[in-house]
Design a protein around this motif. Structure first.
Motif, PDB file in Angstrom:
ATOM      1  N   GLU A 161       0.827  -1.199   0.000  1.00  0.00           N
ATOM      2  CA  GLU A 161       0.000   0.000   0.000  1.00  0.00           C
ATOM      3  C   GLU A 161       0.863   1.250   0.000  1.00  0.00           C
ATOM      4  N   LEU A 162       1.941   1.247   0.763  1.00  0.00           N
ATOM      5  CA  LEU A 162       2.856   2.386   0.802  1.00  0.00           C
ATOM      6  C   LEU A 162       3.455   2.648  -0.574  1.00  0.00           C
ATOM      7  N   LEU A 163       3.902   1.601  -1.246  1.00  0.00           N
ATOM      8  CA  LEU A 163       4.454   1.754  -2.592  1.00  0.00           C
ATOM      9  C   LEU A 163       3.402   2.274  -3.564  1.00  0.00           C
ATOM     10  N   SER A 164       2.218   1.705  -3.504  1.00  0.00           N
ATOM     11  CA  SER A 164       1.147   2.097  -4.418  1.00  0.00           C
ATOM     12  C   SER A 164       0.750   3.554  -4.234  1.00  0.00           C
ATOM     13  N   ASN A 165       0.679   3.989  -2.986  1.00  0.00           N
ATOM     14  CA  ASN A 165       0.275   5.368  -2.708  1.00  0.00           C
ATOM     15  C   ASN A 165       1.199   6.394  -3.341  1.00  0.00           C
ATOM     16  N   HIS A 166       2.461   6.009  -3.549  1.00  0.00           N
ATOM     17  CA  HIS A 166       3.438   6.965  -4.057  1.00  0.00           C
ATOM     18  C   HIS A 166       3.974   6.593  -5.439  1.00  0.00           C
ATOM     19  N   GLY A 167       3.265   5.703  -6.133  1.00  0.00           N
ATOM     20  CA  GLY A 167       3.665   5.353  -7.497  1.00  0.00           C
ATOM     21  C   GLY A 167       5.018   4.684  -7.580  1.00  0.00           C
ATOM     22  N   CYS A 168       5.379   3.915  -6.551  1.00  0.00           N
ATOM     23  CA  CYS A 168       6.692   3.267  -6.506  1.00  0.00           C
ATOM     24  C   CYS A 168       6.598   1.755  -6.641  1.00  0.00           C
ATOM     25  N   ASP A 169       5.480   1.237  -7.090  1.00  0.00           N
ATOM     26  CA  ASP A 169       5.274  -0.209  -7.070  1.00  0.00           C
ATOM     27  C   ASP A 169       5.753  -0.917  -8.332  1.00  0.00           C
ATOM     28  N   GLU A 170       6.349  -0.205  -9.251  1.00  0.00           N
ATOM     29  CA  GLU A 170       6.941  -0.841 -10.422  1.00  0.00           C
ATOM     30  C   GLU A 170       8.412  -1.123 -10.119  1.00  0.00           C
ATOM     31  N   LEU A 171       8.758  -2.408 -10.026  1.00  0.00           N
ATOM     32  CA  LEU A 171      10.101  -2.795  -9.590  1.00  0.00           C
ATOM     33  C   LEU A 171      10.937  -3.410 -10.709  1.00  0.00           C
ATOM     34  N   ALA A 172      10.429  -3.359 -11.938  1.00  0.00           N
ATOM     35  CA  ALA A 172      11.132  -4.018 -13.045  1.00  0.00           C
ATOM     36  C   ALA A 172      12.521  -3.461 -13.281  1.00  0.00           C
ATOM     37  N   GLU A 173      12.745  -2.191 -12.937  1.00  0.00           N
ATOM     38  CA  GLU A 173      14.031  -1.557 -13.230  1.00  0.00           C
ATOM     39  C   GLU A 173      15.085  -1.822 -12.161  1.00  0.00           C
ATOM     40  N   LEU A 174      14.723  -2.474 -11.073  1.00  0.00           N
ATOM     41  CA  LEU A 174      15.684  -2.689  -9.999  1.00  0.00           C
ATOM     42  C   LEU A 174      16.764  -3.673 -10.423  1.00  0.00           C
ATOM     43  N   ASP A 175      17.974  -3.420  -9.958  1.00  0.00           N
ATOM     44  CA  ASP A 175      19.108  -4.266 -10.312  1.00  0.00           C
ATOM     45  C   ASP A 175      19.217  -5.468  -9.385  1.00  0.00           C
ATOM     46  N   GLU A 176      20.083  -6.365  -9.764  1.00  0.00           N
ATOM     47  CA  GLU A 176      20.297  -7.632  -9.082  1.00  0.00           C
ATOM     48  C   GLU A 176      20.594  -7.476  -7.595  1.00  0.00           C
ATOM     49  N   GLU A 177      21.398  -6.500  -7.249  1.00  0.00           N
ATOM     50  CA  GLU A 177      21.856  -6.364  -5.870  1.00  0.00           C
ATOM     51  C   GLU A 177      20.721  -6.100  -4.889  1.00  0.00           C
ATOM     52  N   SER A 287      23.289   5.731  -2.062  1.00  0.00           N
ATOM     53  CA  SER A 287      23.483   5.536  -3.505  1.00  0.00           C
ATOM     54  C   SER A 287      22.637   6.486  -4.353  1.00  0.00           C
ATOM     55  N   PHE A 288      21.785   7.255  -3.718  1.00  0.00           N
ATOM     56  CA  PHE A 288      20.876   8.125  -4.473  1.00  0.00           C
ATOM     57  C   PHE A 288      21.608   9.324  -5.058  1.00  0.00           C
ATOM     58  N   ASP A 289      21.434   9.537  -6.332  1.00  0.00           N
ATOM     59  CA  ASP A 289      21.920  10.730  -7.025  1.00  0.00           C
ATOM     60  C   ASP A 289      20.747  11.258  -7.839  1.00  0.00           C
ATOM     61  N   LEU A 290      20.214  12.406  -7.447  1.00  0.00           N
ATOM     62  CA  LEU A 290      18.972  12.906  -8.034  1.00  0.00           C
ATOM     63  C   LEU A 290      19.082  13.097  -9.536  1.00  0.00           C
ATOM     64  N   GLU A 291      20.149  13.726  -9.981  1.00  0.00           N
ATOM     65  CA  GLU A 291      20.261  13.983 -11.422  1.00  0.00           C
ATOM     66  C   GLU A 291      20.444  12.693 -12.208  1.00  0.00           C
ATOM     67  N   GLU A 292      21.231  11.777 -11.664  1.00  0.00           N
ATOM     68  CA  GLU A 292      21.425  10.496 -12.339  1.00  0.00           C
ATOM     69  C   GLU A 292      20.112   9.731 -12.444  1.00  0.00           C
ATOM     70  N   GLU A 293      19.332   9.738 -11.364  1.00  0.00           N
ATOM     71  CA  GLU A 293      18.047   9.055 -11.373  1.00  0.00           C
ATOM     72  C   GLU A 293      17.083   9.717 -12.358  1.00  0.00           C
ATOM     73  N   LEU A 294      17.108  11.033 -12.390  1.00  0.00           N
ATOM     74  CA  LEU A 294      16.249  11.778 -13.320  1.00  0.00           C
ATOM     75  C   LEU A 294      16.611  11.460 -14.767  1.00  0.00           C
ATOM     76  N   LEU A 295      17.904  11.507 -15.085  1.00  0.00           N
ATOM     77  CA  LEU A 295      18.332  11.234 -16.459  1.00  0.00           C
ATOM     78  C   LEU A 295      18.002   9.798 -16.865  1.00  0.00           C
ATOM     79  N   GLY A 296      18.156   8.854 -15.929  1.00  0.00           N
ATOM     80  CA  GLY A 296      17.788   7.477 -16.223  1.00  0.00           C
ATOM     81  C   GLY A 296      16.307   7.349 -16.531  1.00  0.00           C
ATOM     82  N   MET A 297      15.494   8.086 -15.792  1.00  0.00           N
ATOM     83  CA  MET A 297      14.052   8.063 -16.027  1.00  0.00           C
ATOM     84  C   MET A 297      13.721   8.619 -17.402  1.00  0.00           C
ATOM     85  N   PHE A 298      14.330   9.750 -17.771  1.00  0.00           N
ATOM     86  CA  PHE A 298      14.065  10.334 -19.082  1.00  0.00           C
ATOM     87  C   PHE A 298      14.565   9.426 -20.206  1.00  0.00           C
ATOM     88  N   GLU A 299      15.671   8.746 -19.977  1.00  0.00           N
ATOM     89  CA  GLU A 299      16.194   7.849 -21.005  1.00  0.00           C
ATOM     90  C   GLU A 299      15.215   6.699 -21.253  1.00  0.00           C
TER      91      GLU A 299
END
Length: 457
Positions: A161-177, A287-299
């Protein structure tokens, strides 16, 4: 330990394998209602490989099991004192320690999801032994992770529910680690009969009250994100009567009286060290880098929307379709939008024309960006700008009630009918099947949890 199969040698499950690596595939195979023989064999190979790595790590457990309870209580005291120091720092005007902005908090929630969505799974394999009093503390712990069958207390449902409320429930892009800890938990849960000492040790480590849990709960509240999932763990993972105390009790009650007590305790310590493998919460946050995450999203958006824009608008002499035609152009595209004044950094995002195209029901690109993606863009544009009075946007939990869950599901009556048709001795096994990590959060699983709980009274 057994000889490792090639797919689980150390060089084969590092983060460079990305989204298609063997750890993620194992995680998904173990999160099924029916486990194949090959999945069980792979789980054993993976667990043995992880234990080999864990053996190389230092261990702060006391040398003698009789010292465990005091050790746990002293650790809890250090944690609460460290948290008091943190609160004092915040009162003196220090910034948040973990989350610089809301986007970073959502990034964290998303990347720890594979672990949170199998909460308690390492204890699942103990349920067939529900009649053994020495395992009751751990079985109680598992059922409490499941909310004792109450939807509003089931940890996995709460996190979904927490993930769904904030549009974070798509996990396909997560890496192996990000799947390492979850795969370990599932493997332990399915192989508990073979790895009981390691299960005891892993549980002992996982159920301690960590400082990051307290700080996360505090800072999520500040950012308007419902912290209830984390607050729930603060209350139940206590060293007095909660899961931490039950973890110590379980170790002591399962130490052999006739067998090799020291060898058993060494295996407990090895399982304890499994907690230090994979990405921890603080490492994810760092590990969070806002600009890197943003650019990855746009890509990723570029790959599916490269030729759907009209050509009437040109930015720095190029159409939007031209900007999106090749990879690697997103930094230049955003810079061009900024140069044209479509994006005004370090100001209220409402001042940026591009933001008004993205956000709101009347926006030209309404629905193109998920709530999480919008938050990335918002916080990148805002930069060091902050509103005069940040608004609390925490959404209250909307997990269905017990009555709603049963009333809307035909499985409840079907399960009652099925149990009545079974001999009494076979009913617990059927319930255990339904309260596996793959299904305990479903309506049938929730009902099965409540029915199984009655056997322990």
């Amino acid at each position: 330990m057994t000889t490792l199969t090639p797919i689980f040698t150390a060089s084969r499950y590092d983060a460079s394998l990305g989204r298609s690596g063997p750890v993620r595939r194992l995680y998904e195979a173990l999160l099924q209602t029916t486990l194949s023989d090959s999945a069980r064999a792979d789980a054993k190979s993976y667990l043995d490989a992880q234990l080999e790595q864990a053996a190389q790590l230092s261990c702060d457990m006391p040398a003698h099991p009789e010292e465990l309870l005091q050790w746990v209580r002293e650790g809890a005291q250090r944690t609460t004192q460290a948290y008091a120091d943190y609160l004092d720092e915040r009162r003196q005007g220090q910034p948040r320690r973990y989350f610089a902005n809301r986007a970073q908090a959502l990034y964290f929630l998303r990347r720890v999801a594979p672990t949170k969505l199998v909460d308690g799974a390492w204890l699942y394999g103990l349920l067939p032994h529900w009649q053994e009093l020495r395992l009751r503390p751990l079985i109680r712990t598992y059922l409490e992770e499941l909310g004792d069958g109450v939807p509003a207390q089931n940890h996995v449902l709460l996190y979904k529910e927490l993930l769904s409320n904030h549009g974070c429930d798509e996990l396909a892009e997560l890496d192996e680690e990000h799947f390492i800890q979850g795969a370990q938990q599932l493997a332990l849960g399915h192989l508990a009969d073979e790895y009981l000492p390691e299960v005891l040790g892993y549980n002992l480590g996982y159920e301690q009250l960590p400082l990051h849990l307290l700080i996360t709960s505090y800072e999520l509240t500040e950012l308007g994100i419902d912290p209830y999932y984390f607050q729930l763990h603060v209350t139940i993972d206590n060293a007095s009567s909660g899961h931490a105390q039950k973890a110590v009790q379980a170790v002591l009650e399962n130490l052999p009286l006739v067998g090799d007590r020291e060898a058993f305790y060494r295996r407990v310590a090895l399982g304890y060290r499994l907690n230090d493998l994979g990405l921890g919460s603080k490492a994810v946050i760092a590990s969070f880098d806002l600009e890197e995450e943003l650019l990855g999203m746009f890509e990723r958006k570029r790959e599916v929307a490269g030729m759907v824009h009209s050509d009437y608008c040109r930015i720095e002499g190029r159409t939007v379709n031209q900007w999106l035609s090749e990879s690697g152009q997103m930094p230049g595209f955003l810079a061009a939008l900024e140069a044209r004044g479509w994006i005004r950094r370090n100001e209220d995002p409402q001042h940026s024309r591009f933001w008004t195209l993205v956000q709101g029901e009347g926006a030209a690109m309404f629905g193109v960006f998920s709530p999480y993606e919008q938050q990335l863009l918002h916080d990148w544009i805002a930069g060091d700008w902050t509103p005069a009075k940040p608004s609390a946007r925490s959404r209250r939990r909307q997990v269905p009630t017990l009555a709603q869950c049963d009333a809307l599901n035909d499985d409840a009556q079907a399960l009652h009918d099925q149990l009545r048709a079974l001999p009494a001795a076979q009913r617990p096994a059927r319930l255990i099947e339904l309260i596996s990590p793959a299904s305990h959060f479903t309506p049938a699983g929730l009902l099965a949890t409540r029915l199984f709980n009655a056997y322990l009274d």
